[in-house]
Design a protein around this motif. Structure first.
Motif, short mmCIF file in Angstrom:
data_model
loop_
_atom_site.label_atom_id
_atom_site.label_comp_id
_atom_site.label_asym_id
_atom_site.label_seq_id
_atom_site.Cartn_x
_atom_site.Cartn_y
_atom_site.Cartn_z
N MET A 1 67.09 68.87 20.65
CA MET A 1 67.11 68.85 22.11
C MET A 1 67.13 70.28 22.66
SD MET A 1 66.74 65.67 22.70
CE MET A 1 66.86 65.56 24.48
N MET A 2 67.86 71.16 22.00
CA MET A 2 67.86 72.57 22.41
C MET A 2 66.43 73.12 22.33
SD MET A 2 69.62 75.42 23.23
CE MET A 2 71.32 75.64 22.64
N ALA A 3 65.75 72.85 21.24
CA ALA A 3 64.38 73.35 21.07
C ALA A 3 63.45 72.78 22.13
CB ALA A 3 63.87 73.00 19.67
N LEU A 4 63.61 71.51 22.42
CA LEU A 4 62.73 70.85 23.39
C LEU A 4 62.95 71.41 24.79
CD1 LEU A 4 63.13 67.34 21.78
CD2 LEU A 4 60.91 68.46 22.15
N VAL A 5 64.20 71.65 25.15
CA VAL A 5 64.48 72.23 26.47
C VAL A 5 63.93 73.65 26.55
CG1 VAL A 5 66.34 73.12 27.92
CG2 VAL A 5 66.48 70.79 27.00
N ARG B 1 56.42 68.27 27.40
CA ARG B 1 57.11 66.99 27.58
C ARG B 1 56.96 66.09 26.36
NH1 ARG B 1 54.00 64.75 31.87
NH2 ARG B 1 52.45 66.12 30.93
N PHE B 2 57.96 65.25 26.15
CA PHE B 2 57.82 64.26 25.09
C PHE B 2 58.27 62.91 25.60
CE2 PHE B 2 62.23 63.51 23.74
CZ PHE B 2 62.87 64.58 24.35
N THR B 3 57.65 61.89 25.06
CA THR B 3 57.95 60.50 25.39
C THR B 3 58.30 59.80 24.10
OG1 THR B 3 56.29 60.59 27.15
CG2 THR B 3 56.96 58.39 26.38
N THR B 4 59.45 59.14 24.05
CA THR B 4 59.75 58.41 22.82
C THR B 4 59.68 56.90 23.05
OG1 THR B 4 62.16 58.31 23.13
CG2 THR B 4 61.27 60.26 22.00
N TRP B 5 59.47 56.19 21.97
CA TRP B 5 59.38 54.73 22.03
C TRP B 5 59.94 54.17 20.72
CZ3 TRP B 5 56.49 52.80 18.03
CH2 TRP B 5 55.58 53.69 17.42
N GLY B 6 60.32 52.92 20.73
CA GLY B 6 60.74 52.27 19.49
C GLY B 6 62.16 51.78 19.49
N GLU B 7 62.38 50.76 18.71
CA GLU B 7 63.70 50.15 18.58
C GLU B 7 64.20 50.25 17.15
OE1 GLU B 7 62.18 49.18 22.25
OE2 GLU B 7 61.32 48.13 20.54
N SER C 1 71.51 73.21 33.31
CA SER C 1 71.41 71.86 33.83
C SER C 1 70.52 71.00 32.94
CB SER C 1 70.85 71.94 35.26
OG SER C 1 70.73 70.68 35.84
N GLU C 2 69.41 71.56 32.51
CA GLU C 2 68.51 70.83 31.61
C GLU C 2 69.18 70.57 30.26
OE1 GLU C 2 66.22 69.82 33.80
OE2 GLU C 2 64.42 70.54 32.79
N LEU C 3 69.91 71.56 29.78
CA LEU C 3 70.63 71.36 28.52
C LEU C 3 71.68 70.26 28.66
CD1 LEU C 3 71.05 75.04 27.30
CD2 LEU C 3 69.75 73.23 26.15
N ALA C 4 72.36 70.25 29.79
CA ALA C 4 73.38 69.23 30.01
C ALA C 4 72.74 67.85 29.99
CB ALA C 4 74.10 69.47 31.33
N ALA C 5 71.61 67.70 30.68
CA ALA C 5 70.91 66.42 30.69
C ALA C 5 70.46 66.03 29.29
CB ALA C 5 69.71 66.49 31.63
N ALA C 6 69.87 66.99 28.61
CA ALA C 6 69.34 66.73 27.27
C ALA C 6 70.44 66.30 26.32
CB ALA C 6 68.65 67.98 26.73
N MET C 7 71.55 67.01 26.35
CA MET C 7 72.62 66.73 25.40
C MET C 7 73.34 65.42 25.77
SD MET C 7 72.40 69.10 23.18
CE MET C 7 71.63 70.73 23.00
N MET C 8 73.55 65.22 27.06
CA MET C 8 74.26 64.01 27.46
C MET C 8 73.44 62.75 27.18
SD MET C 8 77.30 63.37 28.71
CE MET C 8 78.08 64.36 29.98
N SER C 9 72.14 62.93 27.00
CA SER C 9 71.30 61.76 26.70
C SER C 9 71.39 61.33 25.23
CB SER C 9 69.84 62.04 27.06
OG SER C 9 69.24 62.88 26.08
N ILE C 10 72.04 62.16 24.40
CA ILE C 10 72.20 61.80 22.99
C ILE C 10 73.28 60.73 22.87
CG2 ILE C 10 72.85 62.67 20.70
CD1 ILE C 10 71.92 65.46 21.60
N ASN C 11 73.03 59.76 22.03
CA ASN C 11 73.99 58.66 21.85
C ASN C 11 75.38 59.19 21.56
OD1 ASN C 11 71.22 58.15 20.98
ND2 ASN C 11 71.90 56.04 20.77
N ALA C 12 76.38 58.61 22.21
CA ALA C 12 77.80 58.87 21.96
C ALA C 12 78.33 60.18 22.55
CB ALA C 12 78.14 58.80 20.46
N VAL C 13 77.46 60.95 23.17
CA VAL C 13 77.95 62.20 23.78
C VAL C 13 78.65 61.88 25.09
CG1 VAL C 13 77.25 64.39 24.86
CG2 VAL C 13 76.23 63.67 22.68
#
Lengths: 358, 358, 358, 358
Positions: free
Chosen positions: A339-343, A11-17, A227-239
């Motif tokens: 994201m592919m690698a993380l999934v 798992r990974f957690t990101t933070w920051g603006e 399903s995980e790939l769909a979630a991962a990819m759809m979470s990328i900005n502008a997808v």
């Protein structure tokens, strides 16, 4: 509720603006004993780094990653890996316009509606700058799935597709578009220059392929690989769209044309005669290449004025000045790879948790 | 590792196989005090129920739902709601062929690769029969989001699209295709009859729209509303693509054409002049209709023989006899509605956890 | 929000109320290929089953478990295992008193405060009857950790301790108290008879020991083995304290007396000269026996009248009639065993997810 | 698998080792709009900070917290709050002895057994230094539960208890032991000086009380308030026991003596005549003070030599030199407060997710 953690066991957690002092990721669940240093993560960040051509934002960020924990004497210890990237070029521009009015296509209004206010500097948390943290985390994930190769590239930009016949893997890193077709890359340069000059922007389609994924990875039913790939990819900005294998085109095939027939292979594994499925059946990898395509909308930050309202509800018009990618789809390629690698890293560990294999 | 639970605070867990004694769902985290009885869930199951026309499988399942817990004196208690549906028509056919050889397009080979063996009766856990449990759970979710209306319908079947000009909401329930365009429905009947007769199958595209979703629902960054929807929809059997709003078409628009301009509204909320975004920006609902489209591949179970291998690795050929939907996309419509409801119920509760509103 | 799922990769979800039609558990993440039938789960339920002596409730429940999914041809398939136990002896007694007034020590008031109302029949969801579902799930967990032996027994009842010198493993199943000391068991019979006759109840302390847990299981920092055990045990009805190894007594030792010195062993593993730590260091198993003790308060359901208030806020007094265990601590022993098994199964799978071993 | 995230909707993830460059926490799910700056977190860290008396380690760490994200213009934005504390006094001592041999009572052997190797500098990830990150996160949690007051103090040290009659809240911060009884504090100084001089260490019991917790918080069955507290407290270094309310003593009471009788109160809430339950019934808060006690073993790092083995399996003996707390129980008090706050913040948000209240 914000959920800034992705994954189940890896798992990974990101933070920051966008305009805070730094951003980062904490990677948890990484296997111990993997060789890891900043030098192994930096190249992936460099691929995503802005300012490398006139087709991306001119914000100058070295995107130097620092490993703050989880590594001892060059190897992962199995404890959380904290990765930090400092922001160095948060230009002190005037944000008063963005603070006051909502940029259509951006998350400005939605964030205000949710949280009551927002960090408007460069989009705050909703900025694509956050994806740098994902790419860093993805660098760790790649170590976990050393049996897998991942490659993302643009197959379409501004509605102009590559010619699959001209596909050249080596070409991908030779042009500023991660484009595998030199002729298309040349056309895209013209398209994008025109769009930039006219204060407009263009969309793109990115394809990401993972080869070497063993049959069996995947966690039905609600953590299916696709399903995980769909979630991962759809979470990328502008997808705005995700498809696996033939995707939407599969909806236009007949059953017999969409089948991936099998023949016996030499190593006890089947040889598939086609890959309409994109390497996933029933949410589980089949051993074929895992193929994902994502659609990225044109950058919402454009110099063309758009009708909008202010925070106070008054009619207004906004032009988004500043430094922006005229096509966010380009830099989405390394993010899709991450994201592919993380999934896949997560799925690998889930698979061996349940089966004891791998 | 299998993950048969979906959701973060409003969550459901499904269990059951195609040919086991029963299947079901446990819904956890449901608010207390909602009026609930079997009569409120049954209609949604009835919409998905097979055997209602010649265009779906002829397996006769009443799909009667039983509530086994979590309801007292007609109201939800806030404790887990156990829903059970008995299988009554598991025809005792001969599965020896499916047991021995892998059906291309099905999860047969992948399940074997993952688990070492599989329940081959009717596809076991990978059967779309499992979606009955989702639909039952979705019936509970709808009670949680009474401010929202959800509607799914087919916009394309076998490559033949509806005419948006002929869109008639009332038509959706009048034909066996959940088709909002009577003329298209008539054409689809012909198409599908032809496919069935020829031992083939067809794909479809389903659109699902939720209206009344308040601006603010959504949980960035990795439980974004669109990301959760993508995961939910991609987990449905046979789905190969998901798009939000304009989706893949957005990749072909210019920035100014993809913008959703805003004007002041009467109630303090903006009026949007377009909805290219499909109701989601930055992973958060904008208050516009949430629009999702999913692509379903043609049914993999076909009478046309396909080249394959046996479990022992020998070459073979397989025709999938038995009772199958010639177009799984049709019955996916009520399933898509259920998944939309389940995602939105979760997001509503997440939103009020963090903000105290709603 | 209710969370009726426990575990991270090997997980179970329970549902059901004391007086509903049934209760059950869904076990998810179980490795495939394990031999499983109802006959393997039933003996554990039989140990917990009420009505077997005059020292437990006289409610007659056969507690027959049914496996509804996840098993094919006698082996686990890797998909969710649904376990159901029907309630058959929900005596149609008059609950009007309990409906109206809060029983001190019970969850009546708290459930009302949380949910606005409650299923008052036999305590509804807060009844210890729910632990039958855990014991069934625990039966599956035991298959996953076949290298481990688990034993729970009472070491104290009504303040009267066993004599460790008289500890006899074989004695545990010979008396109605799971007491390893025959002399203590004889005394407890007298104590408990007296308490019952006087409309009172007694508390107990249960010790649960797992031998064969390999060094390395455990998931620091917030899924430490001891932390997970503490959560698991404290979730059992009536438990008010949990300790690992020497527990509270360790707080009274000096550093040198609390150390567990090590010597070289024959098999490359250390020989520990003591086990003050109870088999866990830094949240990770050391290879020594894992020792947990739990304190159970006396049954709150007593015939002695207690001052209370009604739902309307009026002063009242309540005697809890009905069929109750005069010491809930007794039947907590098989429940503690189940929770130990469930935690260890999860930790085993987590360990191999991260390390690839085991 | 390591799980370094705690919580369900209000969640925190910690990272960092004793002798790495820094450690930190990412707090996710925090409500937006709360006033937050470093000045609001620092005082809690200062209470836990080492080197403030001769009874704690002499390692000099300023423990200055930096907020790296999630706050804009002095208010939380609802996005992840990244907190970082730099390590400045990682003395470059010689760790060769610890690297080679296992310190009994420490996690050395267990970490090696799990991960194959370990960061041996100061205990690495298993060091209590990590609790600084929890205390920082706890500072954020306190803002979320402003209706609640939390106080932790030692009730026993080295087996010597306070006199409840001499309990003085104001005294807690006047002595170096967080001791509410001045006379006991004086005795403890003598006890601890003696232990230090003799190269030994002492254990302690910490009590933590939260007042103002509204009736209704709690998430049965497996996220019960007491279950979550047990997990949270047991995850603190050196904790070997946790009890709620009367805890183990409750096991020695009769039913009628353990009851908490209720009378009508003025505000519609009951007045409880006792609090044996420690403020929790059925896993849900009753509105009474939530009372938790934890037992801490004596510090394992002692100058008294203990028999052990080397990594190579040879017999050895070890004295743990370096800077250590002679009683880790003292500084556990602010850590227990932080964990209480973190659990309650999560439960508050869970409660309002499900009920819409609070």
């Amino acid at each position: 509720m914000s959920f800034n953690t992705f994954g189940r066991v890896f798992r990974f957690t990101t933070w920051g603006e966008s305009h805070g002092p730094a951003l980062g990721a904490v990677v948890d669940g990484c296997p111990p004993g993997l060789s890891l240093s900043e030098a192994e993560i930096q190249p992936w960040l460099d691929k995503r780094r802005p300012g490398q051509s006139r087709y991306t934002t001119q914000r100058q960020e070295p995107d130097r990653v620092r490993i703050l924990s989880g590594v001892f004497e060059g190897r992962t210890t199995g404890t959380p890996i904290s990765l930090m990237i400092e922001n160095v070029d948060q230009r002190s521009k005037d944000y008063s316009e963005v603070a006051k009015a909502y940029r259509p296509g951006h998350a400005d209004y939605a964030y205000d509606a949710k949280y009551g206010f927002r960090d408007y500097r460069g989009g705050g948390r909703s900025s694509a700058r956050e994806t740098a943290a994902r790419v860093a985390a993805g660098g760790v994930a790649r170590l976990v799935i050393s049996e897998v190769s991942i490659r993302a590239y643009l197959v379409e930009l501004g509605g102009d597709s590559i010619d699959r016949a001209g596909f050249d893997d080596a070409e991908i890193d030779r042009n500023p578009f991660f484009c595998p077709d030199a002729a298309a890359a040349a056309r895209w340069a013209v398209l994008l220059d025109e769009a930039r000059k006219n204060g407009s922007s263009l969309g793109a389609i990115v394809e990401c392929v993972a080869t070497g994924v063993p049959a069996g990875w995947g966690a039905p039913l609600y953590a299916k690989l696709d399903s995980e790939l769909a979630a991962a990819m759809m979470s990328i900005n502008a997808v705005k769209g995700v498809e696996i294998g033939d995707g939407f085109a599969a909806a236009r095939l007949r059953g017999e044309d969409n089948a991936d027939p099998m023949q016996p292979g030499n190593d006890g594994k089947p040889v598939f005669l086609a890959n309409h499925a994109g390497g996933v059946a029933g949410g589980i990898a089949t051993g074929q290449p895992v193929v994902v395509r994502i659609a990225l909308k044109p950058t919402s930050s454009i110099l063309t004025p758009v009708e909008t309202i202010t925070r106070d509800g008054d009619p207004s018009e906004i032009k988004t000045k500043g430094r922006h990618d005229p096509c966010v789809g380009i830099r989405a390629a390394p993010v899709a790879e991450a994201m592919m690698a993380l999934v896949l890293a997560d799925q690998k560990l889930l698979h061996r948790a349940q089966t004891g294999r791998g």
